[in-house]
Every structure is written in C-alpha cells, then in structure tokens.
Design an enzyme around this catalytic site. Structure first.
Site, mmCIF file in Angstrom:
data_model
loop_
_atom_site.group_PDB
_atom_site.id
_atom_site.type_symbol
_atom_site.label_atom_id
_atom_site.label_comp_id
_atom_site.label_asym_id
_atom_site.label_seq_id
_atom_site.Cartn_x
_atom_site.Cartn_y
_atom_site.Cartn_z
ATOM 1 N N ILE A 1 0.654 -1.085 0.247
ATOM 2 C CA ILE A 1 -0.024 -0.216 0.003
ATOM 3 C C ILE A 1 0.767 1.319 -0.026
ATOM 4 O O ILE A 1 1.978 1.234 0.798
ATOM 5 C CB ILE A 1 -0.900 -0.160 1.209
ATOM 6 N N SER A 2 0.638 2.172 -1.139
ATOM 7 C CA SER A 2 1.238 3.333 -1.004
ATOM 8 C C SER A 2 2.640 3.370 -1.210
ATOM 9 O O SER A 2 3.405 2.939 -2.127
ATOM 10 C CB SER A 2 1.014 4.408 0.125
ATOM 11 N N SER A 3 3.595 3.503 -0.115
ATOM 12 C CA SER A 3 5.095 3.272 -0.225
ATOM 13 C C SER A 3 5.378 1.776 -0.695
ATOM 14 O O SER A 3 6.246 1.221 -1.568
ATOM 15 C CB SER A 3 5.699 3.514 0.878
#
Length: 459
Positions: free
Chosen positions: A185-187
């Site tokens: 998720i995200s990074s």
C-alpha cells in the site's frame, strides 16, 4: 505515501497498534515521521482485525521455524544492507510447500501495522500460505524506491533485504518458489513495483494499492521523495517504461510476474495519472495490448480492466475507484488480491462463511444531509461471528456519525465493522445499524453491499 483518516500509528513498550487509515497522508506531506520499530515482542491486534492476538516467540528472534499463528520477528535472515526488520506469520494450518505472500507497509507504518490492519493473516489461516511483513527502520518509515541501488537487481538497499526474507522463508518451510507474491500500500505499492522489476524470477505476481511505476520515483540526490512523480507529471511511452523494468535485470529472458493495480481517481498524494502510467509499463513488460480484453464494474464506482486475457488471472488487471482518494485499501480487497494470485483455491478447506446475506436499507434526507438505517440479515445456514459490511457511498456523501458499527473511511468505499455487542448474526437473524451523512445533492442509498466479502441481496 500513507493513508488518510482520523487515526495515527503509535507504539508503546508492550504493543504496537497501527491502523492503515489515519492521518497518514498529512503526516507524509509534512514529513512528520514515525519512530523506528522495536525488536520482537507481543503484538496486539488492532480493533476490527479478524485474526487472533499474537504473542511473540521467546527471545529476540526466531532462528528456526516460527511459532504457528504468531506474529514473530526473525533476525539473521541473510543479507540486509538497509537494516530492515522481518516479521513472519505462519498459520496453524500451513500447507506442505506453502506459498509466500510479502505484504509491504505504507510510509510511517511497520510490519506489525500491516499485519494488524489487513486481512492477510486471517486469510493465511484459511488457505495455508505464509505472510512475510518487511518493516523499515529508517526515520521516514518509507521504503527505498528511489535510489540507484534499489532499482537494480542485487544493487543493495531494501529489495535485497526483502529477497533475503523470501529466501529464509523458502529454506525454513520448503516453500513453493513458483508461488511467491508481493502486495503493498502506497510506499509498499511502489516497493511492489520495484520487487517485480528487480526480481522477476522470484515473484509470480504483485498487487499494488496506490503506487507508481517502477523507476518513476528515481532520484539522484539521495532524496526519498520525487515531487514530479508524486504529482503525476512523469510520463513515458510504454516502451520507455518497459525498458526501465528490463534494465533492472539485464539479460533476463524468463517469464515476468503478473500485476494487479489499484488507484483512486481523487488520490492527492500519488496522483491518478500514475495509474495509467503503471498500466502502460506492465502491459509492455508482459507483452500484451494496452486495449483491455475485458472491462466491468465488480463494485459500484469501480472500473476493472483486464489486459491480455479476460479471466481472474489476466497478465494485468487494473481497478480504478471513482471518487476515492489515497485512502484506498478497505476490507474485502485482500480477498480479490488472493483471487488474482490464485491463492484462494488451495490449502485447507475455507472456514464456514455466510452462504447468503440480505441488506435492507432506507434513507431519510433533507437539504444537505441524510440518515440511513441498514439491516443485515444472515440468510445462510451458519452463524456469522464477526462481520464487516462493505459498501460505496454515492459521490458527494460523507459519513458524519454512525451507530451499531464503526465506519471507515468517511466517504468513498466504506467498511462498517461490528460493535462488541452485535458481532454474531445467527442464521435467519439480523442486526440493524445506521449512519448520518452529509450530501451535495445525491441522497441515494448505496446500491450494493458485501458481508465479509460475500455479495448481499439488497432490498
């Protein structure tokens, strides 16, 4: 590159309580970063998590097989140039030659936060695979997806450490090397792109929630942040994007991992154009047309496109969520990841789930607001013990108050999680919950609901 909401990650000397969705987007934007993680200890499950509380193994690390059904920190797992921590979850019912799922956290997060805030451990209990949770120790708690070392096979930094975690798990549990997967998720989504580029011979597929293409975040000045990429202004041709991936492992001619991509149209941290650039990149890498082979809407407000094939395991699958921001991940999405990976059709028999459910919803609206009453009925033959109801609010609606459940996030794709007193729904019985919401003109009720991942009839 972290999720938004009202909660923040915090850590005590005896527990880690991390929630994927808090005020993480603003934390990232202002670079108010969390402290490094601690060594092995008991990890407390976050509210609403569907699996058991974890008790860490005695001592500082697990040097042999980890205790079953326990989140355990493993040290001395191999080459680890950036000092990552490794957390491992092995279910009681682990299969012979199990699959491995690497679940990669968001900025300001941690391995224990990813464990407690997602369903992968409880799904591992059902299907018998092993989950590896890498955890960053640098101050930013962001994964390195920008340095030259990170963007080439064996170059150093985080990807090398994660590869060592996979190798350790493979040796210890005789894992199936053809069934190693990554999601984040995200990074962590950006790292998923990097892992599939650096190690196409290790990973069979990946699923990236709110990420950017491989190489998009590259910097040459040591910075972890690339504003042009995050702003969605870095564009390339499909061939150029594909060449960046191929350059990570020059000379490799073997099969490439499949990719599943998720992105919200209103993402204000990693802007939505990155979604299209990812599609361009991975269709090129996998040698399939950029014209979808199939397009559908599995959930209201979602547009799913599949490239190179029409089934659940297409080479590239992309899900666009209309009106949803960076705070994307919600309950039920992990099950769709497993379907794409093919991990939901092997291992021990699934635990009993509701065979059917029905939702009755009524709304009462005024000029700028509304109240909704939602009755959930278990029309199956087995009890529901702990539930989460998923639905998508019409555009312009935002939950301001709720009863009978906790609601997160406040708009877009919402998950309502049972209260302590109404978590069990017997066959033929129901519970009623409700919420108050503001609206900008559309006061309609949600059109579709799912109970613990099972689509419900709506009346």
């Amino acid at each position: 590159m972290s999720a938004t909401g009202s909660n923040t990650a915090r850590r005590t000397s005896r527990s880690v309580l991390a929630v994927l969705f808090g005020a993480l987007t603003s934390l990232l934007a202002t670079m108010l970063l969390a402290a490094p993680g601690a060594s092995a200890r008991a990890e407390a499950t976050a509210p609403g998590a569907s699996h058991r509380t974890e008790t860490a193994a005695p001592g500082a690390a697990a040097r042999a097989a980890a205790p079953a059904a326990t989140l355990t920190e493993v040290t001395d797992f191999g080459s680890n140039p950036s000092n990552l921590q490794m957390y491992l979850y092995v279910p009681d019912s682990v299969t012979a030659n199990p699959a491995i799922l690497v679940a990669v956290h968001y900025c300001t997060g941690s391995g224990p936060a990813m464990h407690s805030g997602t369903e992968y451990a409880s799904l591992a209990d059902r299907y018998g695979f092993i989950v590896v949770y890498p955890s960053v120790t640098r101050a930013s708690k962001c994964f390195d997806v920008s340095s030259p070392q990170a963007l080439r096979r064996g170059g150093g930094s985080d990807p090398v450490g994660i590869k060592s975690m996979v190798d350790w798990t493979t040796r210890t549990y005789s894992a199936d090397t053809s069934r190693v997967f990554a999601t984040g998720i995200s990074s962590g989504a950006m790292m998923t792109n990097v892992l599939l580029g650096d190690y196409p011979d290790v990973f069979a597929a990946g699923a990236a929630f709110s990420g950017v293409p491989f190489g998009c975040f590259a910097t040459s000045d040591g910075s972890e942040w690339n504003s042009a990429c995050s702003g969605g202004t870095v564009t390339h041709t499909p061939q150029e994007w594909g060449d960046l991936v191929r350059a990570a492992y020059p000379g490799y001619t073997g099969p490439r991992p499949r990719m599943q991509l998720w992105h919200g149209t209103e993402d204000d941290v990693l802007r939505y154009p990155n979604f299209g650039e990812e599609i361009k990149q991975w269709t090129n890498v996998l040698g399939v047309s950029q014209t979808p082979a199939a397009t559908d809407s599995p959930v209201s407000g979602w547009t799913r496109t599949r490239y190179g094939a029409t089934g659940d395991r297409a080479p590239v699958e992309a899900i666009s969520l209309q009106g949803v921001g960076h705070n994307l991940y919600s309950y039920g999405m992990a099950a769709r990841v497993l379907t794409f990976f093919g991990l939901d059709s092997s291992g021990p028999a699934p635990q009993p789930q509701p065979g059917a459910c029905k939702v009755t919803v009524t709304t009462s609206a005024w000029s700028t607001g509304l109240t909704a009453s939602v009755t959930i009925t278990n029309t199956g033959t087995t009890p529901v013990n702990g539930w989460q109801l998923g639905f998508t609010l019409p555009a312009g609606q935002t939950v301001t108050n709720g009863w009978g459940a906790t609601y997160t996030p406040a708009n877009g794709t919402v998950t309502a999680t049972n209260a302590a007193y109404n978590g069990t729904i017997a066959p033929g019985s129901g519970v009623t919950i409700g919420y108050q919401a503001g609206h900008t003109g559309n006061s309609a009720a949600p059109a579709a609901f799912s109970l613990n991942g099972t689509a419900c009839a709506v009346s």
